[in-house]
Design a protein around this motif. Structure first.
Motif, PDB file in Angstrom:
ATOM      1  N   ARG A   1     -11.691  23.599  18.674  1.00  0.00           N
ATOM      2  CA  ARG A   1     -10.523  24.369  19.126  1.00  0.00           C
ATOM      3  C   ARG A   1     -10.931  25.583  19.962  1.00  0.00           C
ATOM      4  NH1 ARG A   1     -10.649  23.838  13.754  1.00  0.00           N
ATOM      5  NH2 ARG A   1     -10.659  26.085  13.347  1.00  0.00           N
ATOM      6  N   VAL A   2     -11.899  25.384  20.865  1.00  0.00           N
ATOM      7  CA  VAL A   2     -12.327  26.467  21.764  1.00  0.00           C
ATOM      8  C   VAL A   2     -12.361  25.929  23.194  1.00  0.00           C
ATOM      9  CG1 VAL A   2     -13.750  27.644  20.028  1.00  0.00           C
ATOM     10  CG2 VAL A   2     -14.793  25.901  21.490  1.00  0.00           C
ATOM     11  N   GLU A   3     -12.583  26.829  24.148  1.00  0.00           N
ATOM     12  CA  GLU A   3     -12.733  26.410  25.541  1.00  0.00           C
ATOM     13  C   GLU A   3     -14.175  25.939  25.758  1.00  0.00           C
ATOM     14  OE1 GLU A   3     -10.243  26.494  27.780  1.00  0.00           O
ATOM     15  OE2 GLU A   3      -8.909  27.276  26.212  1.00  0.00           O
ATOM     16  N   LEU A   4     -14.336  25.102  26.768  1.00  0.00           N
ATOM     17  CA  LEU A   4     -15.666  24.609  27.127  1.00  0.00           C
ATOM     18  C   LEU A   4     -16.647  25.768  27.377  1.00  0.00           C
ATOM     19  CD1 LEU A   4     -16.187  21.493  27.836  1.00  0.00           C
ATOM     20  CD2 LEU A   4     -16.483  22.325  30.167  1.00  0.00           C
ATOM     21  N   SER A   5     -16.128  26.836  27.974  1.00  0.00           N
ATOM     22  CA  SER A   5     -16.966  27.986  28.338  1.00  0.00           C
ATOM     23  C   SER A   5     -17.475  28.753  27.120  1.00  0.00           C
ATOM     24  CB  SER A   5     -16.163  28.933  29.227  1.00  0.00           C
ATOM     25  OG  SER A   5     -14.988  29.336  28.519  1.00  0.00           O
ATOM     26  N   GLN A   6     -16.973  28.415  25.939  1.00  0.00           N
ATOM     27  CA  GLN A   6     -17.398  29.114  24.719  1.00  0.00           C
ATOM     28  C   GLN A   6     -18.527  28.381  23.984  1.00  0.00           C
ATOM     29  OE1 GLN A   6     -12.948  29.583  23.479  1.00  0.00           O
ATOM     30  NE2 GLN A   6     -14.112  31.093  22.317  1.00  0.00           N
TER      31      GLN A   6
ATOM     32  N   VAL B   1     -30.709  18.876  18.362  1.00  0.00           N
ATOM     33  CA  VAL B   1     -29.495  19.313  19.058  1.00  0.00           C
ATOM     34  C   VAL B   1     -28.601  20.120  18.120  1.00  0.00           C
ATOM     35  CG1 VAL B   1     -28.516  16.974  18.837  1.00  0.00           C
ATOM     36  CG2 VAL B   1     -27.460  18.550  20.428  1.00  0.00           C
ATOM     37  N   GLY B   2     -28.229  21.287  18.605  1.00  0.00           N
ATOM     38  CA  GLY B   2     -27.343  22.186  17.872  1.00  0.00           C
ATOM     39  C   GLY B   2     -26.461  22.904  18.872  1.00  0.00           C
ATOM     40  N   TYR B   3     -25.583  23.777  18.405  1.00  0.00           N
ATOM     41  CA  TYR B   3     -24.696  24.470  19.343  1.00  0.00           C
ATOM     42  C   TYR B   3     -24.222  25.803  18.788  1.00  0.00           C
ATOM     43  CZ  TYR B   3     -21.084  22.126  16.477  1.00  0.00           C
ATOM     44  OH  TYR B   3     -20.326  21.656  15.435  1.00  0.00           O
ATOM     45  N   GLY B   4     -23.845  26.675  19.723  1.00  0.00           N
ATOM     46  CA  GLY B   4     -23.264  27.963  19.354  1.00  0.00           C
ATOM     47  C   GLY B   4     -21.861  28.035  19.899  1.00  0.00           C
ATOM     48  N   LEU B   5     -20.967  28.680  19.141  1.00  0.00           N
ATOM     49  CA  LEU B   5     -19.587  28.902  19.582  1.00  0.00           C
ATOM     50  C   LEU B   5     -19.355  30.405  19.540  1.00  0.00           C
ATOM     51  CD1 LEU B   5     -18.191  26.088  17.308  1.00  0.00           C
ATOM     52  CD2 LEU B   5     -18.448  25.936  19.783  1.00  0.00           C
ATOM     53  N   SER B   6     -18.854  30.935  20.631  1.00  0.00           N
ATOM     54  CA  SER B   6     -18.720  32.394  20.749  1.00  0.00           C
ATOM     55  C   SER B   6     -17.671  32.682  21.808  1.00  0.00           C
ATOM     56  CB  SER B   6     -20.069  32.975  21.196  1.00  0.00           C
ATOM     57  OG  SER B   6     -20.404  32.435  22.474  1.00  0.00           O
TER      58      SER B   6
ATOM     59  N   ASP C   1     -28.011  15.873  31.777  1.00  0.00           N
ATOM     60  CA  ASP C   1     -26.966  16.750  32.318  1.00  0.00           C
ATOM     61  C   ASP C   1     -27.238  18.151  31.768  1.00  0.00           C
ATOM     62  OD1 ASP C   1     -24.778  18.244  32.903  1.00  0.00           O
ATOM     63  OD2 ASP C   1     -23.320  16.957  31.874  1.00  0.00           O
ATOM     64  N   GLY C   2     -27.706  19.027  32.611  1.00  0.00           N
ATOM     65  CA  GLY C   2     -28.095  20.379  32.185  1.00  0.00           C
ATOM     66  C   GLY C   2     -26.948  21.182  31.604  1.00  0.00           C
ATOM     67  N   ASN C   3     -25.721  20.757  31.911  1.00  0.00           N
ATOM     68  CA  ASN C   3     -24.567  21.471  31.347  1.00  0.00           C
ATOM     69  C   ASN C   3     -23.995  20.777  30.118  1.00  0.00           C
ATOM     70  OD1 ASN C   3     -24.434  23.723  33.027  1.00  0.00           O
ATOM     71  ND2 ASN C   3     -23.596  22.444  34.677  1.00  0.00           N
ATOM     72  N   GLY C   4     -24.516  19.609  29.818  1.00  0.00           N
ATOM     73  CA  GLY C   4     -24.051  18.884  28.627  1.00  0.00           C
ATOM     74  C   GLY C   4     -22.547  18.712  28.596  1.00  0.00           C
ATOM     75  N   PHE C   5     -21.989  18.341  29.751  1.00  0.00           N
ATOM     76  CA  PHE C   5     -20.524  18.343  29.891  1.00  0.00           C
ATOM     77  C   PHE C   5     -19.816  17.478  28.838  1.00  0.00           C
ATOM     78  CE2 PHE C   5     -16.578  16.626  31.658  1.00  0.00           C
ATOM     79  CZ  PHE C   5     -15.888  17.809  31.894  1.00  0.00           C
ATOM     80  N   ALA C   6     -20.298  16.259  28.659  1.00  0.00           N
ATOM     81  CA  ALA C   6     -19.594  15.343  27.745  1.00  0.00           C
ATOM     82  C   ALA C   6     -19.607  15.891  26.310  1.00  0.00           C
ATOM     83  CB  ALA C   6     -20.238  13.966  27.785  1.00  0.00           C
ATOM     84  N   LEU C   7     -20.765  16.366  25.871  1.00  0.00           N
ATOM     85  CA  LEU C   7     -20.845  16.884  24.494  1.00  0.00           C
ATOM     86  C   LEU C   7     -20.038  18.173  24.345  1.00  0.00           C
ATOM     87  CD1 LEU C   7     -21.881  16.748  21.628  1.00  0.00           C
ATOM     88  CD2 LEU C   7     -24.017  17.829  22.374  1.00  0.00           C
ATOM     89  N   LYS C   8     -20.143  19.046  25.325  1.00  0.00           N
ATOM     90  CA  LYS C   8     -19.387  20.297  25.238  1.00  0.00           C
ATOM     91  C   LYS C   8     -17.879  20.028  25.199  1.00  0.00           C
ATOM     92  CE  LYS C   8     -22.298  23.758  27.478  1.00  0.00           C
ATOM     93  NZ  LYS C   8     -22.353  24.667  28.621  1.00  0.00           N
ATOM     94  N   THR C   9     -17.454  19.023  25.981  1.00  0.00           N
ATOM     95  CA  THR C   9     -16.017  18.691  26.004  1.00  0.00           C
ATOM     96  C   THR C   9     -15.565  18.247  24.614  1.00  0.00           C
ATOM     97  OG1 THR C   9     -16.235  18.026  28.295  1.00  0.00           O
ATOM     98  CG2 THR C   9     -14.279  17.237  27.138  1.00  0.00           C
ATOM     99  N   LEU C  10     -16.356  17.380  23.993  1.00  0.00           N
ATOM    100  CA  LEU C  10     -15.991  16.900  22.647  1.00  0.00           C
ATOM    101  C   LEU C  10     -16.006  18.046  21.636  1.00  0.00           C
ATOM    102  CD1 LEU C  10     -17.952  13.537  22.298  1.00  0.00           C
ATOM    103  CD2 LEU C  10     -15.464  13.827  22.383  1.00  0.00           C
ATOM    104  N   LEU C  11     -17.027  18.899  21.739  1.00  0.00           N
ATOM    105  CA  LEU C  11     -17.136  20.013  20.785  1.00  0.00           C
ATOM    106  C   LEU C  11     -15.976  20.993  20.959  1.00  0.00           C
ATOM    107  CD1 LEU C  11     -20.981  20.714  20.884  1.00  0.00           C
ATOM    108  CD2 LEU C  11     -19.657  19.983  18.884  1.00  0.00           C
ATOM    109  N   ALA C  12     -15.656  21.279  22.222  1.00  0.00           N
ATOM    110  CA  ALA C  12     -14.567  22.229  22.491  1.00  0.00           C
ATOM    111  C   ALA C  12     -13.277  21.720  21.861  1.00  0.00           C
ATOM    112  CB  ALA C  12     -14.412  22.429  23.990  1.00  0.00           C
TER     113      ALA C  12
END
Ligand SMILES: Cc1ncc(COP(=O)(O)O)c(C=O)c1O
Length: 370
Positions: free
Chosen positions: A86-91, A239-244, A71-82
């Motif tokens: 405490r941020v929006e998925l778009s962040q 796997v890593g992530y940025g929040l902004s 999934d190029g958008n990583g929806f499931a992981l982004k949802t859990l991370l968001a």
């Protein structure tokens, strides 16, 4: 006549030294004809626990889908991370390790004529990503091995676009507190993106280290980067992530490769994020291992730099390279940090109790030989 393809590389790249990883176990085994199982590797700040059983189960389940793109958008992981952060998925921006996030920042915001500010003894990837895009690296002298935030602030100029700060820092393990971070963020000009690298933050819970996420709402020029490679034990999967802000995340997504995080990594990261027990055990093991190593250094009369990571820099009071070589001959791999401007130190990752013991015994033996 063939071209000189070193001289033809852009000047920043010509001056770069490639990243030096920890020595692989199999390489040492081949070189010294040792049984790989007898070798202790405490060189890459990896989690000695082995991966979470829940992450392993998630990987097994995902194997059936290997013929498909992730999934190029990583929806499931982004949802859990968001949710957890405490941020929006778009962040959320996902990276092939958090190194990928650092590189996306450089590609999106740095260029020839612009510069990035970071500290002496800071993580080796900062100069690599900066110089790779032809930008200038402004390296600010460290203070007591750690970041001198006021001096870094003073070094920012009209051409600065990025400041990299790591809390805690690798390889020194040094950290700054909430007040220092807040003062720094208040004074950084709005046109400068502050990359707060929190690769080891999960180990620092309950200490005086700030949680970068608490500052995201107040500072639109802040990006917090984190990883699954350390306390979550998934270094091999990258796997890593940025929040902004969503704006910065959108910019990073424009330069991101479409499928930068693979399906096994996505599935494992989702499972690891929900395995609170594993994380707690990682922390507990790290804390007791840290005490074990500190006690060992004390017994050997050695100094060290206090650390909030899963590693410690021990001061040998002499050039460390021969000791590093001596340890290799004992089947123990640690990390020399001369390339970080620390020729007398060795960086040791905190391992399992038996591994820490093997290291301390080998160190005593090598030092006794003189
Ligand atoms: C300070 C720091 N930042 C980032 C990273 C990158 O880790 P990864 O790309 O595995 O997420 C590391 C790894 O050692 C690190 O020490």
């Amino acid at each position: 006549m063939s071209g000189n393809f070193l001289a033809l590389a852009q000047p920043g790249v010509q001056q770069l030294s490639p990243y030096v990883p920890g020595k692989p176990v199999d390489e040492l085994a081949r070189e010294l004809d040792l049984d790989p199982a007898s070798i202790v590797k405490l060189a890459s700040n990896e989690n000695p626990l082995g991966a979470s059983p829940k992450a392993l189960a998630a990987i097994r389940e995902e194997l059936a889908e290997l013929t498909r793109y992730p999934d190029g958008n990583g929806f499931a992981l982004k949802t859990l991370l968001a949710e957890q952060c405490r941020v929006e998925l778009s962040q959320v921006t996902l990276g092939n390790g958090s190194n990928d996030i650092l590189e996306l920042v450089a590609r999106a915001y740095l260029a020839p004529g612009l510069n990035a500010v970071f500290s002496e003894h800071a993580f080796a990837v900062y100069p690599i990503v900066t110089q790779a895009v032809g930008a200038q690296a402004k390296v600010i002298p460290a203070k007591d091995w750690g970041h001198d935030l006021p001096a870094m602030l003073a070094a920012i100029d009209a051409n600065t676009r990025v400041v990299f700060i790591a809390n805690p820092n690798n390889p020194t393990g040094t950290w700054f507190d909430t007040e220092a971070l807040d003062e720094f963020l208040q004074d950084v000009p709005e046109h400068v993106l502050v990359v707060l690298d929190e690769a080891y933050i999960e180990y620092a819970e309950g200490s005086d280290l700030p949680d970068g996420l608490d500052f995201l709402a107040a500072y639109p020029n802040l990006l917090v980067s984190r990883t699954f490679s350390k306390a979550y034990g998934l270094a091999a999967l990258r796997v890593g992530y940025g929040l902004s802000t969503a704006v910065v995340a959108d910019v990073l997504n424009r330069v991101r490769q479409p499928f930068n995080v693979n399906s096994l990594a996505l599935a494992a990261a989702c499972a690891a994020l929900q395995d609170a027990e594993y994380l707690a055990e990682s922390r507990r093991l790290n804390e007791s291992g840290m005490q074990q190593l500190e006690a060992g250094f004390r017994d050997l009369g050695l100094g060290w730099i206090p650390s909030k990571g899963n590693f410690l820099c021990v001061d040998l009071g002499q050039v460390a390279a021969p000791v590093f070589q001596g340890l290799l001959r004992e089947g123990v791999i640690v990390r020399p940090v001369a390339n970080y401007g620390m020729p007398n130190h060795l960086r040791v990752t905190i391992g399992l109790p038996a591994e820490n013991n093997r290291f301390l015994e080998a160190l005593a033996k090598v030092l006794a030989r003189g």
